[in-house]
Enzyme design. Structure first.
Site, short mmCIF file in Angstrom:
data_model
loop_
_atom_site.label_atom_id
_atom_site.label_comp_id
_atom_site.label_asym_id
_atom_site.label_seq_id
_atom_site.Cartn_x
_atom_site.Cartn_y
_atom_site.Cartn_z
N LYS A 107 42.26 36.43 86.79
CA LYS A 107 42.70 37.82 86.58
C LYS A 107 41.50 38.66 86.18
O LYS A 107 40.67 38.21 85.42
CB LYS A 107 43.71 37.83 85.42
CG LYS A 107 45.11 38.29 85.81
CD LYS A 107 46.06 38.11 84.67
CE LYS A 107 46.14 39.35 83.82
NZ LYS A 107 47.23 39.26 82.84
N HIS A 109 41.81 41.74 84.79
CA HIS A 109 42.20 42.73 83.78
C HIS A 109 42.93 42.00 82.64
O HIS A 109 43.09 40.79 82.71
CB HIS A 109 43.11 43.79 84.40
CG HIS A 109 44.37 43.20 84.95
ND1 HIS A 109 44.42 42.56 86.16
CD2 HIS A 109 45.61 43.10 84.42
CE1 HIS A 109 45.65 42.12 86.37
NE2 HIS A 109 46.39 42.43 85.32
#
Ligand code: OMP
Length: 223
Positions: A107, A109
């Site tokens: 990921k 973020h």
């Protein structure tokens, strides 16, 4: 193997058959082999089944005597397995171990990274369903070692006891390659024993039992 471990394996075979996880027929495996049986751990798909499955994994770990600091469930199938085992260890064995799993995609973020749950630290036990060639174990080891932790062992539900690339079983190859034990709740031997002790159970016809023996002779290891 102790008598208790043997009984535990037999109980697990019964549970897997009753849950529809262990099936008999004609199945194509990832390896290309045709097998008269297949173990589909994804079919432990209710709360009660998952709770009981976790208890089987937890007991196999405790009986093995292996010392581990945390559990790791490789995505995707290992995730509920590691979670259920962690719950059973806390509930039934008074052992509150941290656990973690990986995302398949990193990921970019939020908290970022590929590991969810406890940071990978110390001696890590990988929890998985079935080992055939050991591909997913290799990926887990890269993640564990990349984080500075160490593989302590692998805990699986069913050891199919099939030959890997050398004369050893694929699980023994994984153990030798990484220098750690591979613990299983049950094995092909437990399944064959269950079938001969309970011929009336399910539909264990002489043909099916013969097909299992032939399969073991063709692809299995004898020890
Ligand atoms: P490796 O990652 O190569 O060790 O293969 C293990 C995988 O084989 C499992 O995660 C399943 O996708 C699959 N499998 C089963 O789940 N159950 C079986 O009884 C047999 C297999 C298989 O294809 O060999």
């Amino acid at each position: 193997m102790t008598q208790d471990q043997k009984m535990h394996g037999q109980d697990f075979v019964r549970f897997a058959i009753e849950a529809g996880v262990l099936r008999f027929g004609d199945f194509a495996l990832k390896s290309g082999r045709r097998s008269p049986y297949f173990f589909n751990a994804g079919l432990f798909n209710s709360g009660a089944a998952l709770a009981r499955l976790g208890q089987f994994y937890a007991r196999a770990l405790v009986e093995s005597g292996l010392g581990v600091d945390m559990l790791f469930g490789p995505a995707y199938k290992g995730i509920p397995l590691a979670a259920a085992t962690a719950i059973a260890l806390a509930d039934r064995h008074d052992r509150d171990l941290p656990y973690a799993f990986n995302r398949k995609e990193a990921k970019d973020h939020g908290e970022g990274g590929r590991i969810v749950g406890s940071p990978l630290k110390g001696r890590v036990l990988v929890i998985d369903d079935v080992i055939t060639a050991g591909t997913s174990v290799r990926e887990s080891v890269e993640l564990i070692e990349g984080a500075g932790a160490r593989l302590a062992g692998v805990l699986i539900a069913l050891d199919r006891r099939e030959r890997g690339t050398a004369g050893l079983s694929a699980t023994d190859e994984v153990a030798a390659r990484h220098g750690v034990p591979v613990i299983s709740i049950a094995s092909l031997d437990a399944l064959i024993e269950f079938m001969s002790l309970n011929p009336e159970y399910g539909d264990f016809t002489p043909e099916l039992r013969g097909a299992m023996q032939t399969y073991r002779l063709q692809f299995g290891v004898t020890d």
